[in-house]
Design an enzyme around this catalytic site. Sequence first.
Site, mmCIF file in Angstrom:
data_model
loop_
_atom_site.group_PDB
_atom_site.id
_atom_site.type_symbol
_atom_site.label_atom_id
_atom_site.label_comp_id
_atom_site.label_asym_id
_atom_site.label_seq_id
_atom_site.Cartn_x
_atom_site.Cartn_y
_atom_site.Cartn_z
ATOM 1 N N ARG A 141 -1.849 10.608 11.267
ATOM 2 C CA ARG A 141 -2.434 9.889 10.041
ATOM 3 C C ARG A 141 -3.701 9.164 10.059
ATOM 4 O O ARG A 141 -3.883 8.597 8.371
ATOM 5 C CB ARG A 141 -1.372 8.946 9.493
ATOM 6 C CG ARG A 141 -0.940 8.548 8.335
ATOM 7 C CD ARG A 141 0.528 8.156 8.098
ATOM 8 N NE ARG A 141 0.944 6.467 8.550
ATOM 9 C CZ ARG A 141 2.200 7.036 8.312
ATOM 10 N NH1 ARG A 141 2.988 7.193 8.492
ATOM 11 N NH2 ARG A 141 2.746 5.846 8.826
ATOM 12 N N ASP A 163 -7.122 2.963 8.840
ATOM 13 C CA ASP A 163 -5.742 3.006 7.664
ATOM 14 C C ASP A 163 -7.146 1.900 6.961
ATOM 15 O O ASP A 163 -6.762 1.785 6.111
ATOM 16 C CB ASP A 163 -5.430 1.944 7.956
ATOM 17 C CG ASP A 163 -4.382 2.008 9.509
ATOM 18 O OD1 ASP A 163 -5.119 2.866 10.366
ATOM 19 O OD2 ASP A 163 -3.235 2.747 9.564
ATOM 20 N N TYR A 208 0.890 -1.300 0.160
ATOM 21 C CA TYR A 208 -0.119 -0.022 -0.023
ATOM 22 C C TYR A 208 1.133 1.027 0.174
ATOM 23 O O TYR A 208 0.628 2.591 -0.688
ATOM 24 C CB TYR A 208 -1.031 0.511 0.936
ATOM 25 C CG TYR A 208 -0.451 0.268 2.262
ATOM 26 C CD1 TYR A 208 -0.417 1.949 2.575
ATOM 27 C CD2 TYR A 208 0.359 -0.883 3.063
ATOM 28 C CE1 TYR A 208 0.352 1.742 4.363
ATOM 29 C CE2 TYR A 208 0.792 -0.338 4.270
ATOM 30 C CZ TYR A 208 0.870 0.858 5.612
ATOM 31 O OH TYR A 208 1.307 1.341 6.456
#
Length: 863
Positions: free
Chosen positions: A242, A172, A66
């Site tokens: 993030r 994520d 990824y």
Amino acid sequence: MKLTRTLFALAAVSAFVLRSAAADVPQKFNGATPLEWSQRLADSEMKRLGTALEAGGSNPKARWDYSPGVLALGLVRLGETTGNSAYTQFGTRAVASHVNPDGTIKGYKEEDYNIDNIPPGKVLLAAIARGDKNPAYVKAVQTLRDQMRRHPRTSEGGFWHKKRYPHQMWLDGLYMASPFLAQYAVEFDEPALFDDVAKQIVLMDAHSYDPATGLFWHAWDEARAQSWADKKTGFSPHFWSRAIGWYAMAIVDSLDYLPVSQPEIDHIVGILKRLADGVVRWQDPKTGVWWQITNLGTRPGNYLEGSGSSMFVYALAKAVNKGYLPREKYEAAILKGYQGLLDTLIKSNPDGTIRLTQICQGAGLGYTMANGRPRDGSFDYYISEPIVDNDPKGTGPFILAGIEVEKMVSTKSAATASFQARGWDDYERVLARIKAPTFPAKDFPITDFGATAGSPDSSDAIAKAIAACHAAGGGRVVIPAGEWFTGAIHLQSNVNLHVSKGATLKFLTDPKKYPIVFTRWEGVELMNVSPFIYAWEQENIAITGEGTLDGQADWDNWWGWNKKEPGKVTRQKAARDRLLQMGETNVPVAQRVFGPDDHLRPNFIQPYRCKNILIEGVSIIRSPMWEINPVLSENITVRGVKIHSHGPNNDGCDPESSRDILIEDCVFDTGDDCIAIKSGRNNDGRRVGVPTENIVIRNSKMLDGHGGVVLGSECSGGIRNVFVENCEMDSPNLDRALRFKNNAVRGGVLENVFMRNVRVGRVGEAVLTIDFRYEEGAKGDFKPVVRNVQLENVTSSASPRALYIRGIPAGVIEGIRVKNCQFNDLTEPEVVEHAGIVTFTNVTLTPKKLPKGLNSVPSPEAK
């Protein structure tokens, strides 16, 4: 016939350019545009990496993953934006090199059920969408799709992050799978996937959002079994920027593909708004960027982090560009964030390249790091992960951020930027764009310029009064009580034509009183006799008062030009056919010159390419054709107007290729469409290419007419964002309440139309009509589209049907939602042909004659 010098010079100009461009926001940041900064980092990374991301390249550890996939996708999008194929080719090679000729993926194991394996597939989908149908690419993305068919899930259907992370959903993971699946659904025609994509986004919100901070916990453990998971909630203990950035990008990228008819679309946009509010709340006020642990700011060890900050700027800017977030609320935070990236995190190298710094190399939950530190979700853990430069998880989003910020600063200002309305949550946003003009308190009575009540022609006096009012900086040109006669009136900026109570302004029926001007006729641009009240590229104009505007049209003058009699051709037909042919063959507008002998009737009121318009209080009768027809104009208020005119084609109000329009407290009794929203006809409408958008229609009455609110049929430029509420539509001679007229010759996208709290009395055909077989029907090459139409709290007393929906095989009708409505005295079967899903929620259909119930068990009395 002579044209004025100004109009002739402008006759060939047809593109509508709003003059309120974004002069209020910077175009450059630290000496370069955002797109140039994206290119600088892209060039730097391509030089630094060479073949390091490719299988068989300079880095033996390169793999399908990824992280390089995020950078590769950023490069592909940059190539698509700039037209520089070097970026597209570099990004595609970085991923495609890991795909074998037979479509298998090097190093990939489905049985790992690792959601991180999905993102590189987006690069292959991008290639497929560009037309590259390489069988290996197709096989590879189908392999990834097959993994997600069997991927383990929580009890509610949420994807586990990995097989070895059981019962866990991570923020994520939403980015890893959701945008891929959404685009796959489009490219491979699997619409059922949209529901799964929506479900994942909604579940993550339900199990991760923290109302106290407005942020989202990094992960959630359904089993509450992980050492990092709160035993009551299952939440991980901190907010990692993030991870929240991944979720933000997942939402905006998935929305690129989710259809507006998706039932959860409003919910998802609402999640995005809450996420945006939380992100902006915790933006560092000094630098404009964000901290590694989002809400802990300057706590010792915390640091301003490059990847999460880039993701936030990208997601917020894209959400504004797409219309999901209001620009006026978030623009300042986006610009501050982008400037902060350049000032705080972008550094120059000696060789002239640049780098993105302070990026967390990686962070996760569970298991133990190589150095023996457990990934326990603690603050100490997150700040202990290595901090590096140029990690692809930061450089890819930075490149994407520049693309979106460039779009934002190079388009219109917040007040004029286009957007896609999703529902009634956007209603106030549209209203806020519309402000009626005001005028200086100075009056210019036409009697001061030589007009006398009852005189045969006051045209010159009215023109002199308008010129004087304009020269003095504006005010009211007053038509006093009495009867006045005039030819064409041409308004100028800052002039309010005020027709006083008791005044009737009658327009002469001699066509020679109407000079040739640049205009539109049935959606096609031409030079023709002037509309009765006309303005060309003026600002701050109005027609107000309680008086009457009388067009004096009847069958002996204007109406006679389109009188239909058995066995006879109408007087306008030859010119009409010639004009339509000119539009289809792109004859320059300056050569499309028509006049009185061509019998193309003028409209009554037409502001053309004007801004800030008010029409209030007046009554309009006996119009030659359409009554109120703003074209290529913006910021329009039509309030308290009463229209009673039953001639041929006497539409009441026809906004055309215009934006930001409020129509309220009006009465329409027209014999044709009461309100008909338009955007140009066929090829000429596509040439100009300007939609009509952002319209509020409220508190009005629609009496006789073909339709109450109608979209089309001249709609080739598109129509969107129409809100109708608190209206009454009732007449034995009203055919429909809400009508869409389109076909395969017109084409055009008609979308985002919302009607609520409307009382319909009796209509002749149906409450809602969508007709793609109108006139030419399917005999054309341009796809007609109607989507995202919502009716709520609409009641009707009597109609043959509630719905009359006739699509064509090549058209699109989708996202028709009817909620909390009651349709009474229905006499005919409902018609729904060639349409997508039509949703009824709490809807009652009552036939006029209720059939008798048939019991299989006799009643007691019958025994």
